[in-house]
Design an enzyme around this catalytic site. Structure first.
Site, PDB file in Angstrom:
ATOM      1  N   GLY A 179       0.850  -1.205   0.000  1.00 37.64           N
ATOM      2  CA  GLY A 179       0.000   0.000   0.000  1.00 37.64           C
ATOM      3  C   GLY A 179       0.876   1.242   0.000  1.00 37.64           C
ATOM      4  O   GLY A 179       1.900   1.276   0.659  1.00 37.64           O
TER       5      GLY A 179
ATOM      6  N   ARG B  76      -4.846  -2.699   9.449  1.00 37.15           N
ATOM      7  CA  ARG B  76      -4.880  -4.160   9.438  1.00 37.15           C
ATOM      8  C   ARG B  76      -5.028  -4.728  10.853  1.00 37.15           C
ATOM      9  O   ARG B  76      -5.886  -4.302  11.580  1.00 37.15           O
ATOM     10  CB  ARG B  76      -3.681  -4.735   8.682  1.00 37.15           C
ATOM     11  CG  ARG B  76      -3.741  -4.390   7.198  1.00 37.15           C
ATOM     12  CD  ARG B  76      -3.035  -5.352   6.315  1.00 37.15           C
ATOM     13  NE  ARG B  76      -3.772  -6.604   6.166  1.00 37.15           N
ATOM     14  CZ  ARG B  76      -4.824  -6.771   5.359  1.00 37.15           C
ATOM     15  NH1 ARG B  76      -5.274  -5.787   4.624  1.00 37.15           N
ATOM     16  NH2 ARG B  76      -5.412  -7.937   5.281  1.00 37.15           N
TER      17      ARG B  76
ATOM     18  N   THR C 298       5.192   1.189   5.944  1.00 36.91           N
ATOM     19  CA  THR C 298       3.786   0.824   6.055  1.00 36.91           C
ATOM     20  C   THR C 298       3.106   1.757   7.026  1.00 36.91           C
ATOM     21  O   THR C 298       3.634   2.022   8.116  1.00 36.91           O
ATOM     22  CB  THR C 298       3.519  -0.631   6.498  1.00 36.91           C
ATOM     23  OG1 THR C 298       2.128  -0.761   6.788  1.00 36.91           O
ATOM     24  CG2 THR C 298       4.311  -1.075   7.712  1.00 36.91           C
TER      25      THR C 298
ATOM     26  N   ASP D 116       0.687   0.987   8.639  1.00 35.19           N
ATOM     27  CA  ASP D 116       0.184   0.169   9.751  1.00 35.19           C
ATOM     28  C   ASP D 116       1.150   0.155  10.943  1.00 35.19           C
ATOM     29  O   ASP D 116       0.740  -0.184  12.055  1.00 35.19           O
ATOM     30  CB  ASP D 116      -0.048  -1.277   9.288  1.00 35.19           C
ATOM     31  CG  ASP D 116      -1.030  -1.365   8.132  1.00 35.19           C
ATOM     32  OD1 ASP D 116      -1.782  -0.399   7.932  1.00 35.19           O
ATOM     33  OD2 ASP D 116      -1.029  -2.398   7.435  1.00 35.19           O
TER      34      ASP D 116
ATOM     35  N   ARG E  52     -24.327  13.699  17.660  1.00 35.78           N
ATOM     36  CA  ARG E  52     -24.196  12.298  17.229  1.00 35.78           C
ATOM     37  C   ARG E  52     -22.992  11.618  17.878  1.00 35.78           C
ATOM     38  O   ARG E  52     -21.983  12.259  18.190  1.00 35.78           O
ATOM     39  CB  ARG E  52     -24.000  12.231  15.713  1.00 35.78           C
ATOM     40  CG  ARG E  52     -25.284  12.423  14.955  1.00 35.78           C
ATOM     41  CD  ARG E  52     -25.028  12.430  13.465  1.00 35.78           C
ATOM     42  NE  ARG E  52     -26.295  12.554  12.762  1.00 35.78           N
ATOM     43  CZ  ARG E  52     -26.438  13.112  11.572  1.00 35.78           C
ATOM     44  NH1 ARG E  52     -25.401  13.600  10.926  1.00 35.78           N
ATOM     45  NH2 ARG E  52     -27.620  13.173  11.001  1.00 35.78           N
TER      46      ARG E  52
ATOM     47  N   HIS F 176      -8.849   5.003   2.126  1.00 34.28           N
ATOM     48  CA  HIS F 176      -7.524   5.343   1.590  1.00 34.28           C
ATOM     49  C   HIS F 176      -7.113   6.788   1.862  1.00 34.28           C
ATOM     50  O   HIS F 176      -5.937   7.128   1.713  1.00 34.28           O
ATOM     51  CB  HIS F 176      -7.486   5.054   0.086  1.00 34.28           C
ATOM     52  CG  HIS F 176      -7.644   3.587  -0.212  1.00 34.28           C
ATOM     53  ND1 HIS F 176      -8.864   2.987  -0.316  1.00 34.28           N
ATOM     54  CD2 HIS F 176      -6.716   2.613  -0.378  1.00 34.28           C
ATOM     55  CE1 HIS F 176      -8.700   1.696  -0.546  1.00 34.28           C
ATOM     56  NE2 HIS F 176      -7.406   1.435  -0.584  1.00 34.28           N
TER      57      HIS F 176
HETATM   58  O1  F6P Z   1      -1.265  -2.189   4.711  1.00 33.94           O
HETATM   59  C1  F6P Z   1      -1.588  -0.864   4.461  1.00 33.94           C
HETATM   60  C2  F6P Z   1      -3.077  -0.701   4.262  1.00 33.94           C
HETATM   61  O2  F6P Z   1      -3.334   0.683   4.115  1.00 33.94           O
HETATM   62  C3  F6P Z   1      -3.948  -1.322   5.353  1.00 33.94           C
HETATM   63  O3  F6P Z   1      -4.023  -0.497   6.475  1.00 33.94           O
HETATM   64  C4  F6P Z   1      -5.243  -1.536   4.620  1.00 33.94           C
HETATM   65  O4  F6P Z   1      -6.008  -2.589   5.171  1.00 33.94           O
HETATM   66  C5  F6P Z   1      -4.783  -1.909   3.257  1.00 33.94           C
HETATM   67  O5  F6P Z   1      -3.493  -1.352   3.081  1.00 33.94           O
HETATM   68  C6  F6P Z   1      -5.670  -1.466   2.138  1.00 33.94           C
HETATM   69  O6  F6P Z   1      -5.092  -1.911   0.965  1.00 33.94           O
HETATM   70  P1  F6P Z   1      -5.537  -1.586  -0.505  1.00 33.94           P
HETATM   71  O7  F6P Z   1      -4.933  -0.281  -0.879  1.00 33.94           O
HETATM   72  O8  F6P Z   1      -4.986  -2.712  -1.298  1.00 33.94           O
HETATM   73  O9  F6P Z   1      -7.027  -1.505  -0.489  1.00 33.94           O
END
Ligand code: F6P
Length: 404
Positions: free
Chosen positions: A14, A179, A135, A137, A170, A310
């Protein structure tokens, strides 16, 4: 290894913040040593198809100056392709032919755990690579470029949600990427002073979340002179419930790496809270007392989930990630020159470049949940009964661990 004349740069997995700084760091450091660097486009898909490309982009001074390090994403492009999974028995031979065609002696590859596993795999097939951790994550052993940018964006999104949350009274649930680990949800959530942060490392007890929400949110609205209040929950997409079940929608399918696409944790939380709000007899009283009650129309506070998806890894790179990316990219070149292929850049501190074997660097690192009790003592809910912060005071002697 024979001397390196040309390095191929790959970004994979990603995308996220800081990657363009990695590319620039590689290109400029290599250039300083008279080494050329080129882009291998679109991750491992591009590496596999390199032999068929007519040309590759040379990262000379002019081309590099056109890359904006403060923008997220990657000038080199991405794909989620794992070489070992490509249905071609000649895949490694084909890759080597591609590298030979363009005179590429070694690779610098920026990516996460899957990308790193391919770095190890390519190494065993005789292709020298250095791994630069990337990453959003933050689930690798070392810091990974992109994490800080994502944390900052999550914090901004969660903070910004408060204006609409307060206007409509709300409860808002922000579901964020990350992840199976909760680093970004935790740090982004704390950064925005979210009321509740739910991470995969702590299975969620929804009764606890409901009680915390009810006390915090009800008091907020009741104490407000204009009867306004909101309650912000930040949830990591890979969250589990108290029985250890993953809460995402299993129908979302898998990506090219073969990983489940995670989505639906926010919706699940909304449903859990709505169910409890509807069956709680005190809620009607709260609505009446605060002047919100409208029979048949507005009988319980609304809960909504928001999924930036994203967006948390798009847009800009934080200054921290540009700093880290530049240093890690440059350090990657120096490690390659030192014959340290098969390793991951960890950090640059002073004149020391820290590195570790890529196979070790990609082992998953979750949130250290010992720290959670500290935030619980400050009032944040983590979906469990708050625990006592069992700390230890440790005197630091000599130099302090450096982050910058
Ligand atoms: O691993 C990075 C990440 O942004 C995760 O947090 C997320 O689940 C995943 O990639 C989403 O991936 P893609 O861009 O393939 O939808």
């Amino acid at each position: 290894m024979a001397s390196i004349k040309r390095i191929g740069v790959i970004t994979s997995g990603g995308d996220c913040g800081g990657l363009n700084a990695v590319i620039k760091g590689v290109a400029r450091e290599a250039y300083a040593f008279g080494i050329e660097s080129v882009v291998i486009p679109n991750g491992y898909a591009g590496l596999y198809n390199l032999v068929e490309l007519e040309d590759v982009v040379l990262l000379n001074a002019e081309r590099v100056s056109r890359i904006e390090a403060s923008l997220a994403g990657s000038e080199a492009g991405h794909s989620r392709v794992k070489i070992s999974k490509i249905a071609d028995p000649n895949r490694y031979k084909r890759i080597k032919e591609g590298l030979k065609k363009f005179g590429i002696d070694a690779l610098i590859i920026s990516g996460g755990d899957d990308t790193g596993s391919v770095v190890v795999d390519l190494g065993t097939h005789g292709i020298p690579c250095i791994h630069v951790p990337k990453t959003m994550d933050l689930d690798l052993q070392p810091y990974s470029v992109g994490g800080d940018s994502a944390v900052n964006r999550i914090a901004i999104f969660a903070r910004d949600l408060k204006t609409t949350g307060l206007s409509h009274n709300r409860v808002l649930v922000l579901e964020v990427f990350g992840r199976y680990v909760g680093h970004t949800a935790l740090r982004g959530g704390v950064g925005a002073e979210a009321d509740c942060i739910l991470i995969p490392e702590i299975p969620v007890d929804f009764d606890v979340v409901y009680e915390h929400m009810k006390t915090t949110y009800f008091n907020r609205v009741m104490r407000s002179d204009v009867k306004a209040g909101t309650y912000i929950i930040v949830v990591a997409e890979g969250m589990k419930n108290a029985s250890g079940e993953e809460l995402y929608d299993h129908s979302a399918g898998v990506d090219a790496f073969g990983h489940k696409k995670l989505a639906g944790a926010g919706k699940y939380i909304r449903q859990q809270l709505e169910k409890r709000l509807k069956s709680d007899p005190e809620v009607k009283e709260f609505m009446r007392k605060t002047g919100m009650y409208a029979p048949g129309v507005y009988e319980t506070p609304e809960v909504r989930e928001v999924t930036p998806g994203h967006l948390v890894r798009s847009g800009g790179s934080s200054a921290f990630d540009v700093n880290f990316g530049y240093r890690a990219g440059a350090a990657g070149v120096l490690l390659l020159m030192d014959g340290k292929a098969g390793n991951t850049v960890v950090n640059v501190e002073g004149k020391k470049i820290f590195y570790m074997p890529t196979a070790e660097a990609i082992k998953q690192r979750g949130v250290d949940i010992d720290e959670i009790a500290l935030f619980e003592s400050l009032g944040t809910c983590f979906g469990r009964r708050p625990e006592k912060f069992g700390y230890e005071s440790v005197e630091v002697k000599g130099s302090v661990h450096r982050h910058l």
